[in-house]
Design an enzyme around this catalytic site. Structure first.
Site, short mmCIF file in Angstrom:
data_model
loop_
_atom_site.label_atom_id
_atom_site.label_comp_id
_atom_site.label_asym_id
_atom_site.label_seq_id
_atom_site.Cartn_x
_atom_site.Cartn_y
_atom_site.Cartn_z
N LYS B 124 0.88 -1.16 0.00
CA LYS B 124 0.00 0.00 0.00
C LYS B 124 0.92 1.21 0.00
CE LYS B 124 -2.85 2.94 2.78
NZ LYS B 124 -3.67 3.19 3.97
N GLY B 185 -7.92 8.95 9.28
CA GLY B 185 -8.30 8.98 10.69
C GLY B 185 -9.31 10.06 11.06
N ALA B 211 -9.36 5.47 3.66
CA ALA B 211 -9.25 6.59 4.60
C ALA B 211 -10.52 7.43 4.70
CB ALA B 211 -8.10 7.51 4.27
N GLY B 212 -10.79 7.87 5.91
CA GLY B 212 -11.91 8.78 6.15
C GLY B 212 -13.16 8.11 6.67
N ASN B 233 -9.27 1.73 9.07
CA ASN B 233 -8.57 1.31 10.28
C ASN B 233 -9.17 1.99 11.50
OD1 ASN B 233 -6.79 0.65 12.36
ND2 ASN B 233 -4.96 1.05 11.20
N THR B 234 -9.01 3.34 11.58
CA THR B 234 -9.41 4.06 12.79
C THR B 234 -10.89 3.88 13.10
OG1 THR B 234 -7.71 5.66 12.23
CG2 THR B 234 -9.25 6.30 13.95
#
Lengths: 71, 284
Positions: B124, B185, B211-212, B233-234
């Site tokens: 990635k 994040g 992301a986001g 992830n977050t």
């Protein structure tokens, strides 16, 4: 008479090792699991198969890394 | 178990032909280089409250591919149980990232180290512009992508939601473009669905929204737009209950993808009656 020593830097920390030493010797000395580390010497990757045959030189700068959690 | 019981109940109630038709409503796998995934969710392994919650969240998300970061080992500390010990290789394909790299050379070196660790060809790629926004550096990203493609990597490339850049990355040979829905994040969801739509319309490689993502509906929206995958992830790791959120993300991914494949109705300004407009009983 003590054995000659090598002065190298590992992850920015000054480290000394008996001379001669290989990358594999360093990994063992640091107590790391060879199958879970990757090593870069002077900004060039040292393939795992070459750890045992890559002899370290005075002043070498090494990066020793593994996987951490990330996204 | 629950699913098996539901399927059995369905069999008792429906004609065989219907059951066969429903069973045929399957999705094709997402193919990335030599890898093939039936789950279209990609999860990160960072920021979980504990390894146990990570293991459970990954399992409930149904993901088959997880991102990992390449970082220096702490010297002088015995190498105990490591992240890799929690990620069985027969369950998860590892996707090393170049997170934290702010120039192309750094990203390329990190990718090479990651390949050595994971013994896989996936990376990635992210080359970031600055630590506050963590927005991609478009020029560094493109430079690094070219090098890594030449090095034989299967490059999944984090990028902004810029359709022109996405096309340039595709031309450079990346395997998938991964536009950000919102800053890493931030949990803001997909800020510019129109850009994602344009990227999707033009791309000939898989598009993975990366992301986001803040919550399950963000995942559903990404898939409804037509994204082939979502990486997050977050949104899971920092949720109050990461394990439950992982399950929600899985359900959202399946719902969103199914809705996309089903084909949504166009949005209209005025109402259209659902009940017959004729045959009404007499009024006043």
């Amino acid at each position: 008479m003590s054995a000659p020593m090598l002065c190298i830097t590992v992850n920015d920390e000054p480290t000394s090792l008996p001379s001669p030493s290989t990358v594999a010797d360093l990994v063992a000395r640091l107590g790391l699991r060879p199958d879970q580390v990757a090593v870069e010497r002077n900004k060039v990757l040292v393939r795992r198969a070459e750890h045992a045959t890559t002899t370290l030189c005075d002043g070498d700068r090494l990066e020793v890394v593994t996987f951490f959690g990330g996204g | 178990m629950e699913r098996a019981r539901a399927a059995a109940a369905l069999c008792r109630r429906l004609p065989r032909r219907t059951i066969q038709r429903v069973a045929a409503l399957v999705d094709s796998p997402l193919v990335l280089g030599r890898h093939s995934f039936t789950s279209r969710l990609f999860l990160g392994t960072g920021k979980y409250p504990s390894m146990e919650s990570m293991v459970e969240a990954l399992a409930l998300s149904g993901t088959q591919c997880v991102t990992v970061a390449v970082r220096r080992l702490q010297l002088g500390v015995p190498q105990g149980k490591s992240l890799l010990d929690y990620l069985p290789r027969d369950t998860y394909v590892l996707l090393p990232n170049t997170a934290g790299c702010f120039d192309a050379d750094h990203a390329v070196r990190t990718a090479l180290l990651g390949r050595e660790l994971g013994m896989g060809d996936l990376v990635k790629l992210e080359v970031l512009g600055d630590p506050q926004t963590l927005l991609p550096d478009p020029i560094g990203t493109l430079d690094a992508a070219k090098v890594l493609v030449k090095e034989g990597f299967t490059v999944l490339c984090y990028t902004s939601d810029d359709p022109v850049l996405a096309k340039r990355l595709e031309d450079a040979g990346v395997t998938a473009v991964m536009p950000a829905g919102a800053p890493i994040g931030s949990g803001q969801g997909i800020l510019n669905p129109n850009n994602i739509r344009i990227i999707l319309e033009r791309a000939t490689v898989p598009v993975i929204v990366d992301a986001g993502v803040g919550t399950a509906s963000d995942v559903a929206i990404a898939f409804e737009l037509g994204a082939q995958g979502v990486l997050l992830n977050t949104g899971v790791a920092s949720a109050k209950d990461p394990v439950r959120m992982a399950r929600a993300m899985k359900a959202a991914a399946e719902a969103g993808r199914d809705a996309f494949l089903a084909g949504r109705i166009p949005k209209k300004l005025y109402a259209t009656a659902s009940s017959p407009t004729s045959g009404m009983i007499a009024g006043e």
